[in-house]
Design a protein around this motif. Structure first.
Motif, PDB file in Angstrom:
ATOM      1  N   TYR A 168       1.858  -2.421  10.984  1.00 51.80           N
ATOM      2  CA  TYR A 168       0.815  -1.506  11.432  1.00 51.80           C
ATOM      3  C   TYR A 168      -0.466  -1.944  10.745  1.00 51.80           C
ATOM      4  O   TYR A 168      -0.527  -2.024   9.508  1.00 51.80           O
ATOM      5  CB  TYR A 168       1.135  -0.054  11.056  1.00 51.80           C
ATOM      6  N   VAL A 169      -1.490  -2.242  11.527  1.00 49.16           N
ATOM      7  CA  VAL A 169      -2.738  -2.786  10.985  1.00 49.16           C
ATOM      8  C   VAL A 169      -3.892  -1.884  11.395  1.00 49.16           C
ATOM      9  O   VAL A 169      -4.076  -1.580  12.584  1.00 49.16           O
ATOM     10  CB  VAL A 169      -2.998  -4.216  11.497  1.00 49.16           C
ATOM     11  N   ASP A 170      -4.657  -1.453  10.422  1.00 53.04           N
ATOM     12  CA  ASP A 170      -5.855  -0.650  10.671  1.00 53.04           C
ATOM     13  C   ASP A 170      -6.969  -1.220   9.808  1.00 53.04           C
ATOM     14  O   ASP A 170      -7.035  -0.961   8.608  1.00 53.04           O
ATOM     15  CB  ASP A 170      -5.606   0.817  10.339  1.00 53.04           C
ATOM     16  N   GLY A 171      -7.837  -2.042  10.404  1.00 49.93           N
ATOM     17  CA  GLY A 171      -8.847  -2.741   9.631  1.00 49.93           C
ATOM     18  C   GLY A 171      -8.185  -3.690   8.649  1.00 49.93           C
ATOM     19  O   GLY A 171      -7.371  -4.526   9.015  1.00 49.93           O
ATOM     20  N   GLY A 172      -8.497  -3.546   7.363  1.00 54.80           N
ATOM     21  CA  GLY A 172      -7.901  -4.408   6.342  1.00 54.80           C
ATOM     22  C   GLY A 172      -6.573  -3.913   5.813  1.00 54.80           C
ATOM     23  O   GLY A 172      -5.925  -4.592   5.013  1.00 54.80           O
ATOM     24  N   LEU A 173      -6.133  -2.716   6.236  1.00 55.27           N
ATOM     25  CA  LEU A 173      -4.865  -2.156   5.771  1.00 55.27           C
ATOM     26  C   LEU A 173      -3.723  -2.647   6.640  1.00 55.27           C
ATOM     27  O   LEU A 173      -3.796  -2.606   7.876  1.00 55.27           O
ATOM     28  CB  LEU A 173      -4.916  -0.628   5.819  1.00 55.27           C
ATOM     29  N   ARG A 174      -2.652  -3.123   5.996  1.00 49.78           N
ATOM     30  CA  ARG A 174      -1.464  -3.570   6.715  1.00 49.78           C
ATOM     31  C   ARG A 174      -0.228  -2.949   6.058  1.00 49.78           C
ATOM     32  O   ARG A 174       0.000  -3.123   4.854  1.00 49.78           O
ATOM     33  CB  ARG A 174      -1.350  -5.097   6.686  1.00 49.78           C
ATOM     34  N   LEU A 175       0.565  -2.238   6.849  1.00 57.43           N
ATOM     35  CA  LEU A 175       1.826  -1.656   6.404  1.00 57.43           C
ATOM     36  C   LEU A 175       2.955  -2.346   7.157  1.00 57.43           C
ATOM     37  O   LEU A 175       2.914  -2.447   8.391  1.00 57.43           O
ATOM     38  CB  LEU A 175       1.856  -0.145   6.659  1.00 57.43           C
ATOM     39  N   THR A 176       3.960  -2.810   6.408  1.00 59.44           N
ATOM     40  CA  THR A 176       5.010  -3.633   7.002  1.00 59.44           C
ATOM     41  C   THR A 176       6.391  -3.140   6.573  1.00 59.44           C
ATOM     42  O   THR A 176       6.616  -2.841   5.399  1.00 59.44           O
ATOM     43  CB  THR A 176       4.863  -5.102   6.571  1.00 59.44           C
ATOM     44  N   VAL A 191       6.197  -3.621   2.586  1.00 64.61           N
ATOM     45  CA  VAL A 191       4.992  -4.222   2.019  1.00 64.61           C
ATOM     46  C   VAL A 191       3.770  -3.417   2.473  1.00 64.61           C
ATOM     47  O   VAL A 191       3.680  -3.011   3.639  1.00 64.61           O
ATOM     48  CB  VAL A 191       4.803  -5.690   2.465  1.00 64.61           C
ATOM     49  N   ALA A 192       2.854  -3.198   1.563  1.00 66.80           N
ATOM     50  CA  ALA A 192       1.557  -2.620   1.887  1.00 66.80           C
ATOM     51  C   ALA A 192       0.488  -3.522   1.301  1.00 66.80           C
ATOM     52  O   ALA A 192       0.574  -3.911   0.125  1.00 66.80           O
ATOM     53  CB  ALA A 192       1.423  -1.208   1.325  1.00 66.80           C
ATOM     54  N   SER A 193      -0.499  -3.881   2.094  1.00 66.40           N
ATOM     55  CA  SER A 193      -1.570  -4.740   1.592  1.00 66.40           C
ATOM     56  C   SER A 193      -2.908  -4.280   2.150  1.00 66.40           C
ATOM     57  O   SER A 193      -2.983  -3.665   3.217  1.00 66.40           O
ATOM     58  CB  SER A 193      -1.326  -6.213   1.964  1.00 66.40           C
ATOM     59  N   TYR A 194      -3.949  -4.613   1.411  1.00 65.90           N
ATOM     60  CA  TYR A 194      -5.304  -4.302   1.854  1.00 65.90           C
ATOM     61  C   TYR A 194      -6.182  -5.507   1.556  1.00 65.90           C
ATOM     62  O   TYR A 194      -6.231  -6.004   0.425  1.00 65.90           O
ATOM     63  CB  TYR A 194      -5.868  -3.074   1.138  1.00 65.90           C
ATOM     64  N   THR A 195      -6.852  -6.002   2.592  1.00 68.61           N
ATOM     65  CA  THR A 195      -7.725  -7.164   2.472  1.00 68.61           C
ATOM     66  C   THR A 195      -9.115  -6.782   2.963  1.00 68.61           C
ATOM     67  O   THR A 195      -9.254  -6.160   4.024  1.00 68.61           O
ATOM     68  CB  THR A 195      -7.190  -8.336   3.315  1.00 68.61           C
ATOM     69  N   ALA A 196     -10.128  -7.120   2.201  1.00 65.92           N
ATOM     70  CA  ALA A 196     -11.495  -6.785   2.579  1.00 65.92           C
ATOM     71  C   ALA A 196     -12.448  -7.813   1.994  1.00 65.92           C
ATOM     72  O   ALA A 196     -12.069  -8.654   1.178  1.00 65.92           O
ATOM     73  CB  ALA A 196     -11.860  -5.378   2.103  1.00 65.92           C
ATOM     74  N   GLY A 207       1.379  -4.609  -2.475  1.00 62.42           N
ATOM     75  CA  GLY A 207       2.515  -4.013  -3.157  1.00 62.42           C
ATOM     76  C   GLY A 207       3.746  -4.143  -2.283  1.00 62.42           C
ATOM     77  O   GLY A 207       3.659  -4.073  -1.050  1.00 62.42           O
ATOM     78  N   THR A 208       4.901  -4.378  -2.886  1.00 57.66           N
ATOM     79  CA  THR A 208       6.122  -4.561  -2.107  1.00 57.66           C
ATOM     80  C   THR A 208       7.321  -3.949  -2.812  1.00 57.66           C
ATOM     81  O   THR A 208       7.355  -3.861  -4.054  1.00 57.66           O
ATOM     82  CB  THR A 208       6.374  -6.066  -1.830  1.00 57.66           C
ATOM     83  N   ALA A 209       8.303  -3.506  -2.025  1.00 62.88           N
ATOM     84  CA  ALA A 209       9.530  -2.910  -2.552  1.00 62.88           C
ATOM     85  C   ALA A 209      10.702  -3.380  -1.711  1.00 62.88           C
ATOM     86  O   ALA A 209      10.573  -3.533  -0.490  1.00 62.88           O
ATOM     87  CB  ALA A 209       9.451  -1.383  -2.520  1.00 62.88           C
ATOM     88  N   ARG A 210      11.843  -3.629  -2.373  1.00 63.03           N
ATOM     89  CA  ARG A 210      13.039  -4.055  -1.652  1.00 63.03           C
ATOM     90  C   ARG A 210      14.290  -3.600  -2.384  1.00 63.03           C
ATOM     91  O   ARG A 210      14.278  -3.375  -3.605  1.00 63.03           O
ATOM     92  CB  ARG A 210      13.066  -5.564  -1.446  1.00 63.03           C
ATOM     93  N   ASP A 211      15.360  -3.448  -1.612  1.00 68.41           N
ATOM     94  CA  ASP A 211      16.665  -3.044  -2.132  1.00 68.41           C
ATOM     95  C   ASP A 211      17.410  -4.308  -2.567  1.00 68.41           C
ATOM     96  O   ASP A 211      17.772  -5.133  -1.729  1.00 68.41           O
ATOM     97  CB  ASP A 211      17.439  -2.308  -1.036  1.00 68.41           C
TER      98      ASP A 211
END
Length: 371
Positions: A168-176, A191-196, A207-211
């Motif tokens: 999901y991408v909204d401008g520089g925000l990406r949620l994966t 994963v959540a990232s923000y690029t600007a 930031g990322t998280a995994r089992d």
């Protein structure tokens, strides 16, 4: 608007190399374009004397990196709809997690790299993972074919394209949310990232998280959450730029490409992040510099390092130096020298890609035509 343009630039420049895509047709509002590149490269390999599998001096030439993609897009009921598919000639994968791994030596079969459906801000399918997008915008250009470089949270080229994900991408925000490394995971890798961009500085926070399997041998069901974060920036000085990034976390080896005991490979992704039933922390960083000699000649210097907090205090470093000449529009000629302190992908003769990334030095030359 600036952030939105930056996000689109990242997608076109790093995900598909479609900036030079050829518009083929516009049929009743459905736009069809093809893109990709033809690339020929030759690698001189000079392993250290103590490289694994008795690696020897060698030369390998190939055109297998050449790739082609097809993009179909239209507006439907006020929504932007895009389908994208791309393949190259690296054959079928041998990893259960990602099709970006290579096949048996000598095969040059066409394989799928990307296949996605995008509707407005949502993309589903197989494509670059969230860690890749959190790294690519602030990484340093290299000729070496393996995704983002070592020292980043996305340094493992074997897991940069999960078989299934949703962005999901909204401008520089990406949620994966993406296909997990752990086959018994209770939730996707996230994963959540923000690029600007602010002035001459592009920055990215991830930031990322995994089992993560806690004891893969004795208890394949027990797991713990691994967490990691990365920050990076690209600072422009006229036509030159400085790139830096650093990450830290537990459970990151499967994506960084390095962990307990050494390199992360297709067969040890479940054990690379644990020791004695506990998740192992690691840190990494990279620093690079691009110098533009002229409009047609540029050079990049890159250094990356990974430090693993296992009992052996495993440490890995790599360096790349390249020179790229734009011979004519869309045609690049390049040469790159690189070295790495430990084996990463070094398999015995007859195995998948024998001796292409052993401990030691390499020299690569390439010619590439992008379309």
């Amino acid at each position: 608007m600036r952030t939105t343009k930056l996000a689109l630039a990242i997608i076109s420049a790093t995900a598909a190399l479609s900036a030079n895509a050829l518009d083929v047709a516009d049929i009743n509002g459905t736009k069809i374009a093809i893109g990709g590149y033809f690339k020929v490269d030759g690698v001189v390999n000079k392993p250290d004397g103590n490289a694994a599998n008795n690696a020897e001096n060698s030369f390998e030439g190939s055109a297998r990196q050449s790739r082609i993609n097809l993009k179909v897009s239209k507006m439907a009921d006020g929504h932007s709809v895009t389908g994208f598919v791309e393949g190259d000639f690296y054959g079928n994968s041998y990893s259960g997690n990602s099709s970006s791994n290579q096949s048996s030596a000598g095969a040059s079969l066409f394989r799928m790299r990307h296949a996605t459906l995008s509707i407005d801000k949502v993309t589903v399918g197989q494509t670059w993972g969230g860690q890749f997008f959190g790294s690519a915008a602030v990484d340093t250009e290299v000729i070496n074919f393996w995704g983002p470089g070592f020292g980043t949270i996305a340094g493992n080229g074997g897991t940069v394209r999960p078989e299934m994900l949703i962005h999901y991408v909204d401008g520089g925000l990406r949620l994966t949310a993406q296909d997990p490394i752990n086959p018994d995971a209770s939730y996707p890798d996230m994963v959540a990232s923000y690029t600007a961009k602010a002035g001459t500085v592009t920055y990215a926070v991830t930031g990322t998280a995994r089992d993560v399997l806690q004891n893969p041998v004795n208890d394949p069901k027990a797991s713990k959450m691994g967490l990691g974060a990365q920050v990076g920036a690209k600072i422009e000085f006229g036509k030159d730029s400085l790139q830096v990034s650093a990450y830290s976390g537990k459970g990151m080896g499967a994506y960084s490409g390095f962990g307990v005991g050494g390199a992360a490979g297709g067969g040890n992704l479940q054990v690379i992040d644990v020791q004695d039933g506990e998740l192992v922390a690691q840190t990494g960083f990279h620093v690079g510099y691009k110098h533009q000699f002229s409009d047609v000649l540029r050079s990049n210097v890159r250094y990356g390092q990974v430090n693993v907090d296992d009992t052996a205090d495993t440490k890995f470093s790599s360096a790349n130096v390249n020179l790229i000449y734009t011979y004519m529009p869309a045609v690049d000629l390049g040469v790159e020298w690189r070295t790495q302190s430990l084996d990463t992908l070094n398999t015995p003769a007859g195995g998948p890609f024998p001796n292409i990334r052993p401990k030691g030095k390499q020299l690569e030359v390439m010619a590439m035509y992008k379309f």
